[in-house]
Design an enzyme around this catalytic site. Structure first.
Site, PDB file in Angstrom:
ATOM      1  N   HIS A  21      15.548  23.647  18.024  1.00  0.00           N
ATOM      2  CA  HIS A  21      14.161  23.386  18.448  1.00  0.00           C
ATOM      3  C   HIS A  21      13.332  23.088  17.209  1.00  0.00           C
ATOM      4  O   HIS A  21      13.245  23.906  16.295  1.00  0.00           O
ATOM      5  CB  HIS A  21      13.610  24.609  19.183  1.00  0.00           C
ATOM      6  CG  HIS A  21      12.431  24.317  20.046  1.00  0.00           C
ATOM      7  ND1 HIS A  21      11.177  24.080  19.545  1.00  0.00           N
ATOM      8  CD2 HIS A  21      12.325  24.190  21.396  1.00  0.00           C
ATOM      9  CE1 HIS A  21      10.341  23.853  20.542  1.00  0.00           C
ATOM     10  NE2 HIS A  21      11.003  23.913  21.680  1.00  0.00           N
ATOM     11  N   CYS A  59       8.827  22.772  29.260  1.00  0.00           N
ATOM     12  CA  CYS A  59       9.160  22.357  27.903  1.00  0.00           C
ATOM     13  C   CYS A  59      10.668  22.519  27.743  1.00  0.00           C
ATOM     14  O   CYS A  59      11.405  22.484  28.723  1.00  0.00           O
ATOM     15  CB  CYS A  59       8.376  23.160  26.864  1.00  0.00           C
ATOM     16  SG  CYS A  59       8.703  24.931  26.929  1.00  0.00           S
TER      17      CYS A  59
END
Length: 636
Positions: free
Chosen positions: A558, A29
């Site tokens: 994020h 990720c």
């Protein structure tokens, strides 16, 4: 082109996880490699800790997660793939991890998926109960010249609404969530749940107290309301969702809209009231009595046992299944004796982690241990367990002893919470009655015993050198340009409510493994650049951005937790890697409201990934923040 350095890191990773033959699947990720292995016993966790550029690792949800940070993780992933290791998407890897877990772990995950979404409603209800207990205390009322008899009826009625609704209609919440998890239409789950508590049925309370009789069908099937029941609604939700899907697959599309809901509700209402309800209410009562029996074992033995194994259960991942015990205790008795015992065991993990942080020489481990202590005191122990205590084994054992001691004291004092799911410091809100001093004492005892045992042990036996040096504290910057690092003010990339990083529901962020930073609960869907600089990372999934400022700050933005699974759905991006950008320019958008509806945490996380280069990183605002307001101050 894979560099020699990253090629060497890839070989270290493959060696540490037991070789290529031990890999089931491999993905990444924005910040970490994620690996599912065939045999955990072949994984050398000491080697994992010593991988160049890695900031640490932990094991969760059936997979190893090796933390590298933005940019670096892409390069390492490419290098691992270049070595011939089987790779896959992160969402597919999650499915593989779940399959690896076996039937028992699948069942635990299934319970968690159903019950976790309804916990916030029960937390709120518990807080309402605590608030009512505080306000109605004679000592508090006496300050205003009142007595309990002087409280107006309207006030009591209002508080009854606040404290009783969630439990009176608990089957509705459970049935809705079960339909959602098992692939049915949630509105049908709501209707079936409402049928279980329909006021036309004699209520469970009246039948239990002998004020009413259950309806007898066919002369031997007792039917009454299922207020505060959990298992009947869970089983009915599971069966109803599966039955609805079966009907979908066996009738023509032209009549599906009419026939499917009609047949589903008709059949499942009969099954629920006359078969599932009577059977699983009995099973539910047995589970409840067993739990009450364990907690009520004499001389504090129940609390000793529960407190001692509580965090061991967390390590196994079975703790989500215990939600049903706490929910049922609250629904039936309006009290939760498990919560203070759990709080003592969680405080104990914090105590052990703090002692490790104070004793160990490794600056990197200190950076993990101290934030993990804070996280545990706020009720989240995974960072302390996986990042600190289990690494050295003894601190975890000492924490279990501390939990057992605090649990023993809790049982002796007969402590009972008014709610669930918030513990240690936030948990004080569940004891706003005459129990509060005793609750604080229990948590302090758990914390103190674990801290003391760990401190004394490592006073006599120092950490090994390999432990103190096992993780390098430095992480190379993702951008190879040698910009000078200067003081910096970071602006808010999105409007919303400022939150501490410790409250983020991801241990990699909350324990500051990737660096210091801050979080924002978004109130807007537009993400703007917080500084002027260069885009170092722009993920195809559009859920994260890396930026290096003109003053040398390296920033990760994020968007949400685990949103990489959406493969770009709900996101748009206006920038590309290598692009120069000015402060205030639009990076992209994300539909945070749809994210929440899909069950994702929409928190925006801002991390300074080269935090080591600054002497202080401080937030400069609280509460509500608007886009481009000053957010963080970076001082060399």
């Amino acid at each position: 082109m894979v560099s020699k350095e990253n090629q060497q890191i890839a070989k270290q990773v493959i060696s540490a996880i037991g070789g290529q033959d031990n890999v089931v699947s491999f993905a990444h990720c924005a910040t970490r490699l994620r690996v599912v292995v065939k045999d955990r016993s072949k994984v050398d966790e000491e080697k994992l800790d010593n991988i160049n550029k890695a900031k640490g690792h932990f094991f969760t949800a059936g997979q190893y997660q090796i933390i590298f940070g933005t940019g670096i993780v892409n390069d390492v992933y490419d290098a691992v793939e270049n070595e011939g290791v089987s790779t896959t998407s992160k969402s597919d890897l999650n499915n593989v991890a779940a399959e690896q877990g076996g039937l028992f772990q699948k069942a635990i995950r299934m319970f968690a998926d159903v019950f976790v979404p309804i916990i916030p409603a029960l937390v709120a209800t518990g807080l309402f109960m605590g608030l009512k207990g505080l306000i109605t205390q004679p000592q508090i009322l006496d300050l205003f010249g009142l007595t309990p008899k002087a409280i107006p009826t309207q006030f009591n009625t209002y508080f009854s609404i606040l404290t009783a609704t969630a439990f009176d209609f608990l089957p509705v919440l459970v049935c809705w969530s079960a339909f959602r998890v098992f692939g049915g239409t949630p509105i049908l789950g709501i209707l079936l749940g409402l049928m279980l508590v329909n006021p036309a049925l004699p209520s469970a309370w009246d039948v239990a107290q002998g004020n009413a009789h259950a309806l007898m069908f066919f002369g031997f099937i007792p039917v009454a309301g299922y207020q505060a029941s959990v298992l009947p609604a869970f089983i009915l939700g599971y069966l109803g969702a599966k039955f609805e899907k079966w009907i979908h697959n066996h009738i023509p599309n032209s009549i599906d809209l009419i026939v499917t809901p009609f047949v589903t509700l008709l059949v499942m209402s009969l099954v629920g009231l006359m078969l599932v309800g009577p059977i699983f209410r009995t099973v539910e009562q047995v589970i409840l009595h067993v739990a009450e029996w364990i907690v009520a074992l004499p001389y504090g033995i129940g609390g000793l046992l529960w407190g001692g194994i509580n965090q061991i259960i967390v390590v196994t991942g079975l703790h989500h299944a215990l939600n049903i015990v706490e929910i049922q205790l609250l629904a039936n008795t309006h009290w939760n004796p498990v919560n203070p015992i759990s709080s003592a065991s969680i405080a104990a993990q914090a105590g052990a982690a703090l002692a490790v942080g104070l004793k160990i020489k490794s600056s990197k481990m200190k950076q993990i241990a101290f934030p993990s202590t804070v996280s545990a005191l706020l009720g989240i122990t995974e960072p302390a367990i996986y990042g600190v205590n289990l690494k050295f084994i003894k601190p975890f054992i000492f924490a279990c002893i501390g939990g057992a001691t605090g649990g023993f004291l809790s049982s002796i004092l007969n402590l009972r919470a008014t709610g669930m799911s918030i513990t240690v410091i936030p948990g004080v809100l569940l004891f706003l009655n005459n129990q509060l001093p005793l609750y604080i004492l229990v948590c302090l005892v758990g914390f103190g015993v674990a801290f003391g045992l760990t401190w004394v042990y490592y006073s006599k036996k120092s950490f090994d050198d390999k432990d103190s040096d096992m993780i390098s504290a430095k992480n190379n910057p993702t951008d190879t340009t040698n910009l000078p690092v200067n003081n910096e003010i970071i602006s808010a990339p999105v409007s919303g409510s400022v939150e501490s990083l410790s409250k983020v529901n991801d241990p990699v962020f909350s324990n500051e493994t990737l660096g210091k930073g801050i979080a924002i609960i978004p109130k807007d869907d537009k993400i703007y650049s917080p500084i002027s600089g260069t885009i170092t990372v722009a993920y195809p999934t559009k859920h994260a951005y890396g930026i290096k400022s003109e003053n040398g700050a390296e920033i990760l933005i994020h968007l949400g937790i685990d949103t990489v699974n959406l493969h770009g759905e709900c996101f748009t991006s206006n920038v590309s890697q290598g692009q120069t950008i000015k402060k205030g320019e639009l990076l992209g958008t994300f539909d945070y409201q749809t994210l929440k509806k899909k069950g994702y945490d929409s928190t925006v996380i801002i991390i300074i990934t080269n935090s080591d280069e600054y002497s202080s990183i401080d937030k400069v605002t609280e509460g509500i923040v608007s886009t481009q307001n000053s957010l963080l101050s970076l001082i060399l």
